[in-house]
Scaffold this active site. Structure first.
Site, short mmCIF file in Angstrom:
data_model
loop_
_atom_site.label_atom_id
_atom_site.label_comp_id
_atom_site.label_asym_id
_atom_site.label_seq_id
_atom_site.Cartn_x
_atom_site.Cartn_y
_atom_site.Cartn_z
N THR A 90 48.69 43.91 46.29
CA THR A 90 47.61 44.25 47.31
C THR A 90 47.34 43.68 48.79
O THR A 90 45.83 43.66 48.47
CB THR A 90 45.89 44.55 45.85
N HIS A 109 39.12 39.67 41.91
CA HIS A 109 38.52 40.80 43.23
C HIS A 109 37.46 40.75 42.16
O HIS A 109 36.74 41.30 41.59
CB HIS A 109 39.49 41.45 43.61
N GLU A 155 39.22 46.40 42.73
CA GLU A 155 40.07 46.99 43.79
C GLU A 155 40.53 48.52 43.36
O GLU A 155 40.45 49.35 44.28
CB GLU A 155 41.89 46.33 43.77
N HIS A 161 43.49 40.61 37.44
CA HIS A 161 45.00 40.93 37.95
C HIS A 161 45.52 39.98 37.05
O HIS A 161 45.67 38.73 37.28
CB HIS A 161 45.38 40.94 39.48
N HIS A 175 44.16 36.11 38.99
CA HIS A 175 43.46 35.90 39.12
C HIS A 175 41.96 37.19 39.39
O HIS A 175 42.21 38.31 39.05
CB HIS A 175 43.46 35.80 40.58
N HIS A 216 41.51 33.18 48.66
CA HIS A 216 41.64 34.14 48.91
C HIS A 216 41.00 34.71 47.62
O HIS A 216 40.62 36.26 47.49
CB HIS A 216 42.69 34.86 48.94
ZN LIG Z 1 45.03 40.47 42.53
#
Ligand SMILES: [Zn+2]
Length: 297
Positions: A220, A118, A128, A141, A116, A89
């Site tokens: 999230t 996004h 996000e 994050h 990590h 992910h």
């Molecule tokens: Zn995250």
């Protein structure tokens, strides 16, 4: 953010009880089990009223003088490690060692366990959190858990004061982010865990780290626990388009989207694989929450 949990599901079908033990209900960012389906798949959590991410409208935030500078006790020492991997992910780096975070309006000490990212397939999307409805191309994050009250990340992750996550938005720049470069270099090899050089997690913060937004929300990603004291920094870090493109080349299995797969350059054909992009959850309703800010206008 990402958290794996052991779950036991009771399925009642045709009067026949099946007990299924699993490492998690499958989810992704696609159509079939993507963010729009999470409230059905994880009804107790992802359907909550204090979910993340959110859109931050700075004009509507409230100044709080208690939102002081953060304190970091996060110098790399002997025995500390950064382990990078593709979790299906996101690209995630697990931190081994006592990297501590305190102050910044937090009531407890928090230990950083991983960070990590996004990102999107274009520069207009990817983060996000959004500011005034505008997304950034990437968001990092840094995830930490309350060591004063809990004994593990797993225990803390379900408690309302369990986690503190630092959100750092990025903007595209012309010069490489040197701090990210060791990670970028190994992304094509992350079908296995790869150790990368340890740095102080606080080094990833943007300029003016004393300026940030604060609210209470959730993870999230499923299981969307409302356990996160969120900090989103006002200023941005930088990354080049070519570094972003390496993140965008991350491959995951099309069918499972849960298993990291070797990079094609390493001799695997691309069948059944797809690029991991747009791994962000859309913004969630505020539902009356007030976002605080650390700085005077
Ligand atoms: Zn995250």
């Amino acid at each position: 953010m990402e958290l794996k949990a052991i779950i036991v599901i009771l399925l009642l079908k045709n009067n026949c009880q099946i007990i299924l033990a699993s490492t998690g209900i499958h989810w992704s960012y696609g159509d079939n089990d993507g963010p729009e389906k999470w409230p059905e798949l994880f009804p107790n959590m992802c359907a909550g009223v204090k979910q993340s991410p959110i859109d931050i409208q700075p004009f509507d935030t409230v100044y709080n003088k208690r939102l002081t500078n953060f304190g970091f006790n996060d110098s790399p020492e002997e025995g500390t490690k950064f382990i990078a991997h593709n979790n299906g992910h996101s690209i995630q780096v697990d931190t081994e060692g006592k990297f501590l975070l305190e102050y910044g309006g937090l009531h407890y000490k928090y230990r950083i366990s991983q960070f990590h990212f996004h990102w999107g397939n274009a520069n207009e999307i990817g983060s996000e959190h959004t500011i005034n409805g505008t997304a950034a191309p990437m968001e990092m994050h840094i995830v930490s858990w309350n060591v004063n009250k809990y004994s593990s990340m797993a225990e803390a992750a379900t408690k309302s004061d369990g986690l503190a996550v630092l959100g750092i938005l990025y903007r595209v720049s012309n010069s490489n982010n040197q701090l990210l470069e060791p990670l970028v270099q190994v992304i094509p090899k992350l079908n296995n865990n790869v150790e990368i050089p340890v740095v102080s997690p606080s080094a990833f913060l943007p300029n003016s780290p004393e300026k940030y937004y604060r609210y209470h929300g959730s993870l999230t990603t499923p299981r969307c626990y409302e356990s996160v004291t969120w900090t989103v920094f006002k200023e941005r870090q930088t990354i080049t388009e070519s570094q972003l493109n390496v993140f965008r080349q991350t491959l995951v299995s099309h069918t499972t989207k849960a298993k990291p797969i070797p990079h094609p350059a390493e001799g695997i054909n691309g069948e059944g694989l797809e690029h991991l992009v747009n791994n962000f959850r859309p913004v969630q309703p505020l539902n009356g929450r007030v976002i605080q800010r650390s700085y005077k206008v």
